[in-house]
Design an enzyme around this catalytic site. Structure first.
Site, short mmCIF file in Angstrom:
data_model
loop_
_atom_site.label_atom_id
_atom_site.label_comp_id
_atom_site.label_asym_id
_atom_site.label_seq_id
_atom_site.Cartn_x
_atom_site.Cartn_y
_atom_site.Cartn_z
N HIS A 176 76.67 17.87 52.38
CA HIS A 176 77.37 18.71 51.40
C HIS A 176 77.11 18.12 50.02
CE1 HIS A 176 80.54 20.77 54.20
NE2 HIS A 176 79.31 20.95 54.62
N GLU B 242 79.09 17.11 47.61
CA GLU B 242 79.88 15.94 47.23
C GLU B 242 79.41 14.69 47.96
OE1 GLU B 242 80.89 18.89 48.24
OE2 GLU B 242 82.82 19.46 47.42
#
Lengths: 127, 127
Positions: free
Chosen positions: B83, B85
């Site tokens: 992802h 992040e």
């Protein structure tokens, strides 16, 4: 004072201990689970021995075979996301060349943290 | 039928929209935050344009400078943990050669999922 690795090694118990007073746990951890869980615990010790990270291990199983066995690599990789379970998810995906592990299972030496739980959920693995 | 990337591009709005009926949000998102948040949103579009993954971006800031800007790489890396992040945490650690990002901040184009929230927490970053 002994090192962390030595302390872990000295207190090592080669058995996965299932509390005898919890019959449901005894039933749940059958021989098959026991075998894979033991490998995950072995990885946890291996990780500490190498100094790669904390005492946590995980294995991914497909068709009753271990396809990857990993341990915490936070120190080695200098990556706070490199917990054993996340590393195992990544390595299994790399090995199988796909990001859906719904036909796999994961065994971990410890209850997964929220990040690892999320990663396992996203990989669609059985726990 | 248009592709997902085209659909996202066609509905693109170059502004970060803060609901005007939530005064607290308006106050919270000041000019500085707005700038970094806009870069995170730009990364989200960039990720879709490249076909690397879903429409999610994140930037890591240190001393008022963006040190890494990343987007979702799930498809490109074939890694369900990639992802925006998590990728940003990893890249920032690699760049700074440490796993403690307590002097950094992260801005993400979307509310982090539990896995990403865990990764951000483990990196000790400010959110």
């Amino acid at each position: 004072m002994s090192s962390f690795a030595e302390t872990v090694e000295n207190t090592r118990d080669t058995h996965v201990v299932v509390p005898p007073h919890i019959p449901a746990h005894q039933e749940a951890v059958n021989e098959r689970d026991y075998g894979f869980l033991s490998k995950a615990v072995e990885e946890a010790y291996e990780g500490v021995r190498c100094g790669d990270g904390g005492p946590f291990g995980a294995v991914v199983v497909k068709d009753d075979q271990i396809i990857v066995r990993c341990h915490n690599m936070v120190l080695k990789n200098m990556d706070p996301t490199a917990h054993a379970e996340v590393t195992a998810v990544r390595e299994a995906c790399k090995k199988l060349e796909r990001y859906d592990l719904s036909d796999c299972e994961i065994y971990a030496s410890c209850e997964p943290c929220p990040m690892c739980f999320g990663a396992i959920h996203l990989s669609k693995m059985k726990v």
